[in-house]
Design an enzyme around this catalytic site. Structure first.
Site, PDB file in Angstrom:
ATOM      1  N   GLU A  96       1.692  -0.260  -4.951  1.00 32.57           N
ATOM      2  CA  GLU A  96       0.784   0.819  -5.315  1.00 32.57           C
ATOM      3  C   GLU A  96       1.673   2.046  -5.527  1.00 32.57           C
ATOM      4  OE1 GLU A  96      -3.407   2.648  -3.725  1.00 32.57           O
ATOM      5  OE2 GLU A  96      -1.788   2.446  -2.252  1.00 32.57           O
TER       6      GLU A  96
ATOM      7  N   ASP B  51       0.836  -1.189   0.000  1.00 36.44           N
ATOM      8  CA  ASP B  51       0.000   0.000   0.000  1.00 36.44           C
ATOM      9  C   ASP B  51       0.879   1.250   0.000  1.00 36.44           C
ATOM     10  OD1 ASP B  51      -2.618   1.397   0.476  1.00 36.44           O
ATOM     11  OD2 ASP B  51      -1.592   1.953   2.335  1.00 36.44           O
TER      12      ASP B  51
END
Length: 706
Positions: A385, A349
């Site tokens: 990401e 993330d």
């Protein structure tokens, strides 16, 4: 429980955490700026403290000690002594019980109270004040874990990247409404091992399931007061411990059994991990673990004012991944999940935050280097990401080789093309070829582009074609949260409708979108439930909706439209796996000629003519043919054609020469159409409005041509 020892022994500085040897437990915790570390033991309910020991040794920044007779199941926490000097970045407060960053299991949840803060919450001096209230009653307790598991020959499926099809899912949302699963098991790893769920994944053709965060996380105080919940889990408290609600009776073996069941079906399991920030928020947040243990080491602070956190994540704080002990924490966590639970990969993330050094994002940052050279992580999938909220935070295509990246450009360009926006034919071509302009360097392969239409953050596929605007009122933020620009279109009615023409149009656009995703080079990722039309009622930020808004409604599969969409999606995945020109392992640029007159990549207009620069520049252009050709390692030659009609009218496409024995395999406008030979003499096909057709030819082997 055995009588606790009167004194604590010296112990060892490594490994970090609480490590039981069967007769006692070694405790080791990092804090280079503390003056003393205190170990607190609790009885089985976690309510009463039963022992307190000062860790006797300090070695290379590690406080450690060994307690004989303390074994698995023992609850504990730390209290850190040291300066409370927020202006210098130090926030030590021994009145606050702290979770071990290396805890393998947690007991209990955070109970919100002002005592969780290291300062007097209502003081006019705010975080410069000092709070002496004890927080132990409101803090989860760390648990000593002493478990062993025999994997009985379990092996990682090791699915090649070019064959990978990812299914992004939330563990609880995926299984909460599985009626054939026992109620108390729904939403847990026990349900993930359910054979009927695995059968669904196999029918769909999924090779890798990517789970939203399963590390232990905290329910935000604001959400708790609103009677909402942090559903997604991007609020990590402990990087080694699973979220307690995801395992029954604190049994880590449930995770292993689920992984083993998926592996036996040939399915990998990838974890979405949040190493960019923690649940403690900014400098005004609670003191639960890292802040109290060593705020100045664990977090990135403003150099000229270390009282304040650097907030490149938008979540209040940013982990200091330039610090060697923070790098060690992340590396130890990654290895733990691979070695102890046989996890097959990780999705990072806000991955840009992990590569931030003092000068900004660096693809050669220390953490990236550590991950890339690690032998335990060498065989697992690594996905980033590629953005965060800091300066220069969008770094798509700039991660080091070895990492795949979520391709937000694919999502945006493909959505806008099928929505009807102008000037996107060239962008669509780039996305179909794994965004080579972004990823084709340094030996990277097409799989580095993780292509997706939808993800947990945003509209579902059904909502993408059903809503022009977000509808997030249930989030209690006056519909201000979530993205405003979704490149969505409702095709005539906002939300659900009974109009058969609108419903048919929406299904057609869904099929065109899915065909584009699964017939593009790169790694496709599906959002769980998109294959049968799951809706969130127009909510494009359902992070706090732990309810039927977010949970998959499996009863949709009792309806004909959902069954048809599932069958179509499964067929697309099967075609991708059956035809290697749809999933090439290397970038191609039209430089080779696998068959006479047929290059490995070529672009044509609807007349069968090679695309010119003028054609590419035409903003009204919405018709495109891509021809791919390749030679398999066994000598087979394959040529495929994608005919794409983004206009609102049926159009005739001339097939580019030379004539080949084409077989029409897919028509997204007519999903029930069967395979059929295409008359090479005619060389023309009708492509329905807003649809995709796939043709494949396998010419004779080279020797047969002579």
């Amino acid at each position: 429980m055995p009588t606790l020892p009167d004194r604590i022994e010296r112990g060892r500085p490594y490994p970090l955490g609480a490590c039981s040897d069967g007769t006692g437990t070694n405790f080791a915790v990092f804090s280079e700026n503390a003056s003393a570390l205190e170990l607190c033991l609790f009885e089985a309910t976690g309510r009463r403290q039963i022992g307190r020991y000062m860790l006797p040794e300090f070695t290379d920044g590690i406080w450690h000690g060994y307690l004989p007779s303390v074994r698995g199941g023992q609850l504990y926490g730390y209290r850190a002594h040291g300066p409370y000097q927020p202006e210098q970045g130090h926030r030590f407060n021994p009145h606050k019980l702290l979770v071990d960053p290396y805890a393998r299991m947690l007991h209990g949840q955070v109970r919100w109270t002002d005592a969780l803060h290291g300062y007097r919450l209502n003081s006019p001096r705010a975080d410069l004040s000092f709070d002496r209230r004890d927080s132990a009653a409101a803090v989860p307790k760390s648990m000593v874990v002493d478990d062993h598991f025999h994997w009985r020959g379990d092996r990682h499926p090791a699915v090649p990247w070019e064959r990978t099809v990812i299914y992004e899912a939330h563990l609880r949302g995926l299984t909460q409404r599985l009626e054939h699963v026992r109620p108390h098991e729904r939403g847990t790893f026990a349900a993930l091992a359910d054979p009927r769920l695995i059968d669904h994944l196999l029918r769909l053709g999924i090779t890798s399931i990517e789970l939203l965060p399963i590390h232990a996380f905290v329910q935000d105080r604001r959400l708790a007061e609103l009677k909402l919940r942090n559903y997604w889990g991007y609020n990590t408290l402990a990087f080694f411990a699973p979220e307690p609600g995801y395992v029954l009776e604190r049994n880590l073996h449930e995770i292993r059994h689920a992984v083993q069941s998926l592996h036996q079906a040939g399915i990998e399991i990838v974890l979405d991990v949040v190493y960019n920030h923690t649940c403690e928020g900014n400098e005004l947040g609670p003191t639960l673990s890292f802040r109290g243990l060593d705020n100045a080491s664990y977090y990135r602070l403003l150099p000229d004012n270390p009282r304040h956190c650097i907030n490149d994540t938008g979540c209040g704080n940013t982990l200091n991944t330039s610090h060697p002990r923070v790098i060690q924490l992340i590396m130890d966590s990654l290895r733990y999940w691979v070695e102890e639970f046989h996890i097959d990969g990780f999705r990072f993330d806000l991955g840009v935050a992990l590569g931030r050094e003092a000068h900004g994002f660096d693809p050669n940052a220390g953490l990236f280097d550590a991950i890339r050279q690690d032998p335990v992580l060498a065989h697992v999938k690594l996905i980033s990401e590629p953005w965060d909220l800091g300066p220069g935070g969008y770094q798509l295509g700039n991660h080091p080789p070895g990492f795949a990246e979520w391709n937000g450009q694919f999502r945006d360009d493909v959505r806008r093309f099928w929505k009807g926006d102008e000037g996107l034919r060239g962008a669509l071509a780039e996305r179909l070829q794994a965004s080579a302009e972004l990823f084709d360097y340094g030996g990277r392969r097409p799989w580095a582009s993780v292509n997706f239409l939808t993800a947990h953050d945003g509209f579902t596929l059904h909502d993408l074609v059903s809503y022009n605007h977000k509808h997030n009122q249930d989030n209690a933020e006056q519909n201000r949260d979530g993205h405003d620009d979704n490149a969505s279109y409702n095709w005539g009615a906002e939300g659900e409708t009974d109009d058969p023409a609108i419903l048919a149009q929406r299904e057609k656009i869904k099929r065109a979108l899915l065909a584009t995703l699964l017939l593009s080079h790169g790694t496709p990722m599906l959002l769980a439930g998109d294959e049968f039309g799951r809706t969130q009622g127009g909510n494009n930020n359902a992070y706090c909706q732990d309810n039927e808004i977010s949970w998959l409604d499996w009863s949709l599969l009792d309806t004909e439209p959902s069954r048809e969409l599932l069958a179509f999606t499964s067929r697309l995945v099967a075609l991708r796996q059956a035809h290697f020109t749809l999933r090439l392992a290397r970038f191609v640029h039209g430089e080779n000629e696998p068959w006479p007159g047929v290059h490995d990549l070529a672009w044509f207009d609807e007349r069968g003519h090679l695309m010119t620069q003028g054609a590419w520049d035409n903003p009204q252009g919405r018709l495109l043919t891509v021809r791919r050709a390749a030679t398999h390692h066994d000598g087979r030659i394959e040529v495929s054609l994608l005919l794409i009609n983004g206009s609102q009218k049926d159009r005739e496409f001339r097939l580019p020469g030379p004539p080949l024995p084409w077989l029409a395999l897919l028509d997204s406008a007519q999903p029930q159409a069967v395979e059929q030979r295409v008359d090479g003499a005619d060389g023309a096909l009708t492509v329905g409005a807003q649809s995709v057709r796939l043709l494949v030819a396998r010419p004779s082997a080279p020797a047969a041509r002579e």
